[in-house]
Design a protein around this motif. Structure first.
Motif, mmCIF file in Angstrom:
data_model
loop_
_atom_site.group_PDB
_atom_site.id
_atom_site.type_symbol
_atom_site.label_atom_id
_atom_site.label_comp_id
_atom_site.label_asym_id
_atom_site.label_seq_id
_atom_site.Cartn_x
_atom_site.Cartn_y
_atom_site.Cartn_z
ATOM 1 N N LYS A 21 0.846 -1.194 0.000
ATOM 2 C CA LYS A 21 0.000 0.000 0.000
ATOM 3 C C LYS A 21 0.880 1.243 0.000
ATOM 4 C CE LYS A 21 -1.899 -1.058 3.867
ATOM 5 N NZ LYS A 21 -2.737 -0.997 5.109
ATOM 6 N N VAL A 22 0.404 2.308 -0.628
ATOM 7 C CA VAL A 22 1.116 3.587 -0.623
ATOM 8 C C VAL A 22 0.324 4.544 0.259
ATOM 9 C CG1 VAL A 22 1.989 5.500 -1.986
ATOM 10 C CG2 VAL A 22 2.039 3.182 -2.934
ATOM 11 N N LEU A 23 0.885 4.886 1.419
ATOM 12 C CA LEU A 23 0.205 5.756 2.379
ATOM 13 C C LEU A 23 0.402 7.214 2.000
ATOM 14 C CD1 LEU A 23 1.313 3.960 5.680
ATOM 15 C CD2 LEU A 23 -0.716 3.517 4.282
ATOM 16 N N ASP A 24 -0.653 8.028 2.192
ATOM 17 C CA ASP A 24 -0.565 9.445 1.825
ATOM 18 C C ASP A 24 -0.420 10.373 3.022
ATOM 19 O OD1 ASP A 24 -3.056 9.312 2.927
ATOM 20 O OD2 ASP A 24 -4.137 10.067 1.179
ATOM 21 N N HIS A 25 -0.327 9.815 4.237
ATOM 22 C CA HIS A 25 -0.039 10.643 5.410
ATOM 23 C C HIS A 25 0.516 9.772 6.525
ATOM 24 C CE1 HIS A 25 -3.961 9.058 6.674
ATOM 25 N NE2 HIS A 25 -3.590 9.347 7.908
ATOM 26 N N ALA A 26 1.391 10.346 7.339
ATOM 27 C CA ALA A 26 1.978 9.625 8.473
ATOM 28 C C ALA A 26 2.887 10.574 9.250
ATOM 29 C CB ALA A 26 2.775 8.404 8.001
ATOM 30 N N ILE A 27 3.241 10.166 10.475
ATOM 31 C CA ILE A 27 4.213 10.872 11.308
ATOM 32 C C ILE A 27 5.254 9.845 11.731
ATOM 33 C CG2 ILE A 27 4.597 12.257 13.384
ATOM 34 C CD1 ILE A 27 1.615 13.009 13.257
ATOM 35 N N ILE A 28 6.522 10.089 11.379
ATOM 36 C CA ILE A 28 7.574 9.101 11.601
ATOM 37 C C ILE A 28 8.715 9.702 12.406
ATOM 38 C CG2 ILE A 28 9.097 7.413 10.488
ATOM 39 C CD1 ILE A 28 6.747 9.151 8.224
ATOM 40 N N THR A 29 9.098 9.047 13.488
ATOM 41 C CA THR A 29 10.261 9.444 14.273
ATOM 42 C C THR A 29 11.417 8.515 13.918
ATOM 43 O OG1 THR A 29 8.842 10.191 16.095
ATOM 44 C CG2 THR A 29 11.173 9.829 16.593
ATOM 45 N N THR A 30 12.571 9.102 13.600
ATOM 46 C CA THR A 30 13.714 8.321 13.131
ATOM 47 C C THR A 30 14.974 8.700 13.890
ATOM 48 O OG1 THR A 30 12.721 8.393 10.918
ATOM 49 C CG2 THR A 30 14.957 7.546 11.078
ATOM 50 N N LYS A 31 15.779 7.702 14.221
ATOM 51 C CA LYS A 31 17.064 7.924 14.894
ATOM 52 C C LYS A 31 18.197 7.613 13.920
ATOM 53 C CE LYS A 31 18.506 4.819 17.811
ATOM 54 N NZ LYS A 31 18.645 3.986 19.030
ATOM 55 N N THR A 32 19.118 8.559 13.780
ATOM 56 C CA THR A 32 20.282 8.370 12.922
ATOM 57 C C THR A 32 21.540 8.443 13.773
ATOM 58 O OG1 THR A 32 19.161 9.379 11.027
ATOM 59 C CG2 THR A 32 21.562 9.247 10.929
ATOM 60 N N THR A 189 6.873 -4.725 4.873
ATOM 61 C CA THR A 189 6.475 -5.364 3.619
ATOM 62 C C THR A 189 5.131 -4.891 3.081
ATOM 63 O OG1 THR A 189 5.444 -7.183 4.854
ATOM 64 C CG2 THR A 189 7.754 -7.453 4.200
ATOM 65 N N ASP A 190 4.321 -4.239 3.921
ATOM 66 C CA ASP A 190 2.952 -3.959 3.486
ATOM 67 C C ASP A 190 2.677 -2.494 3.171
ATOM 68 O OD1 ASP A 190 3.219 -3.186 6.072
ATOM 69 O OD2 ASP A 190 1.300 -3.990 6.761
ATOM 70 N N PHE A 191 3.693 -1.604 3.236
ATOM 71 C CA PHE A 191 3.418 -0.213 2.879
ATOM 72 C C PHE A 191 4.675 0.519 2.414
ATOM 73 C CE2 PHE A 191 4.635 0.172 7.356
ATOM 74 C CZ PHE A 191 5.440 1.301 7.350
ATOM 75 N N LYS A 192 4.427 1.581 1.659
ATOM 76 C CA LYS A 192 5.416 2.596 1.313
ATOM 77 C C LYS A 192 4.794 3.946 1.628
ATOM 78 C CE LYS A 192 8.540 0.679 -2.150
ATOM 79 N NZ LYS A 192 9.248 0.991 -3.425
ATOM 80 N N LEU A 193 5.610 5.015 1.578
ATOM 81 C CA LEU A 193 5.107 6.359 1.833
ATOM 82 C C LEU A 193 5.139 7.163 0.535
ATOM 83 C CD1 LEU A 193 6.866 7.202 5.225
ATOM 84 C CD2 LEU A 193 4.707 6.002 4.830
ATOM 85 N N GLN A 194 4.059 7.842 0.249
ATOM 86 C CA GLN A 194 3.950 8.623 -0.978
ATOM 87 C C GLN A 194 4.985 9.739 -1.022
ATOM 88 O OE1 GLN A 194 -0.063 9.948 -2.055
ATOM 89 N NE2 GLN A 194 0.792 11.915 -2.721
ATOM 90 N N GLY A 195 5.851 9.712 -2.021
ATOM 91 C CA GLY A 195 6.842 10.767 -2.204
ATOM 92 C C GLY A 195 8.021 10.704 -1.265
ATOM 93 N N ILE A 196 8.140 9.656 -0.442
ATOM 94 C CA ILE A 196 9.247 9.543 0.514
ATOM 95 C C ILE A 196 9.914 8.180 0.357
ATOM 96 C CG2 ILE A 196 9.918 9.557 2.944
ATOM 97 C CD1 ILE A 196 7.534 11.281 3.541
#
Length: 288
Positions: A21-32, A189-196
């Motif tokens: 699925k391609v999600l069109d909204h989300a909030i993601i916290t990432t540690k680098t 495996t079940d999603f991607k983010l639109q434009g990201i």
């Protein structure tokens, strides 16, 4: 046999891709996290002199240590907020207008600049030209070290990252000088983010421009990368991991508005020193 295996991998990737699925909204916290080997040279070359009455500010992204970022997106709008001990940076990306705006809070000042994709490409060409003029030997090494192609091999191993079931994959990079190396990626495996393509990493203060040091091949992955490692120059290593993701909360349009107390100018004006400082960018940490 080699051709048969290659076809199998491609077919498996296509089959998995069809279910994503391609999600069109989300909030993601990432540690680098960026780690340098012991005894690494941290000397930084001095910035070039500014024009008369001007000022030079060195903007360095990708130094050692841990950085947390929050990416909020809705449709074609993307906001990435990063906070360190010394600064706060917000990158607003409009995929429809192909424009990136960077807002910085540093030493009590609130400034910002905007740039188009075309401007960024021109900046990249100028930086490449500067690198080549510094040293033909260094330029030859950098050109040979560039990735020319990538392949993906999928494994059966699974684990949870930020509470999401992920599978393991290897991204195999072939460089122009013929050498190869691989990076481990754990992907949902079940999603991607639109434009990201991914979050975290070296997005830094330049949006897409900072992606020059992102892991090549992530855009072809059959899902969204939740955790990966990649080798950097001078023996350094970067680990990127999504620690939290919310796909249920609605994202308001005001999230992408530029606060009125920021002074925002064109990146061209800031690079030329017209009413603002000249910026020298260093992506990838000390010595860049």
């Amino acid at each position: 046999m080699k051709k048969i295996i290659t076809v199998f991998f491609l077919s498996a990737a296509v089959a998995v891709q069809a279910q994503v699925k391609v999600l069109d909204h989300a909030i993601i916290t990432t540690k680098t996290t960026i780690v340098s080997p012991e005894g690494a040279d941290d000397n930084i070359a001095p910035p070039p002199p500014a024009a008369e009455g001007g000022e030079v500010r060195v903007m360095r992204f990708g130094g050692d240590g841990e950085t947390k970022s929050v990416t909020t997106f809705k449709g074609g709008m993307i906001k990435t907020y990063t906070e360190t001990d010394m600064s706060r940076t917000t990158v607003l990306r409009d995929n429809n207008k192909k424009m990136t705006t960077t807002l910085m809070e540093m030493m009590g000042k609130k400034t910002g600049f905007y740039t188009t994709d075309e401007d960024q490409q021109q900046m990249a060409k100028r930086m490449d030209s500067m690198m080549q003029s510094r040293s033909q030997t260094a330029a030859s090494f950098n050109n040979g070290n560039q990735v020319s192609s990538t392949d993906i091999a999928y494994a059966d191993e699974t684990k949870k990252v930020a509470g999401i079931n992920c599978k393991k994959a290897f991204i195999i990079a072939t460089r122009k000088n013929g050498t190869k190396d691989s990076s481990v990626v754990w992907y949902a495996t079940d999603f991607k983010l639109q434009g990201i393509t991914s979050t975290g990493g070296m997005a830094g203060g330049f949006g897409n421009f900072g992606r020059t040091t992102a892991l090549s091949g992530l855009d072809n992955l059959a899902g969204f990368p939740m955790q990966y490692e990649m080798k950097m120059n001078r023996g350094r290593k970067m680990i990127v991991e999504v620690t939290k993701i919310n796909t249920e909360k609605e994202v308001a349009d005001k999230e992408f508005e530029i606060p009125k107390d920021f002074e925002v100018k064109s990146m061209k004006d800031m690079q030329n020193g017209n009413g603002g400082p000249v910026f020298q960018t260093r992506i990838g940490g000390p010595g860049q």
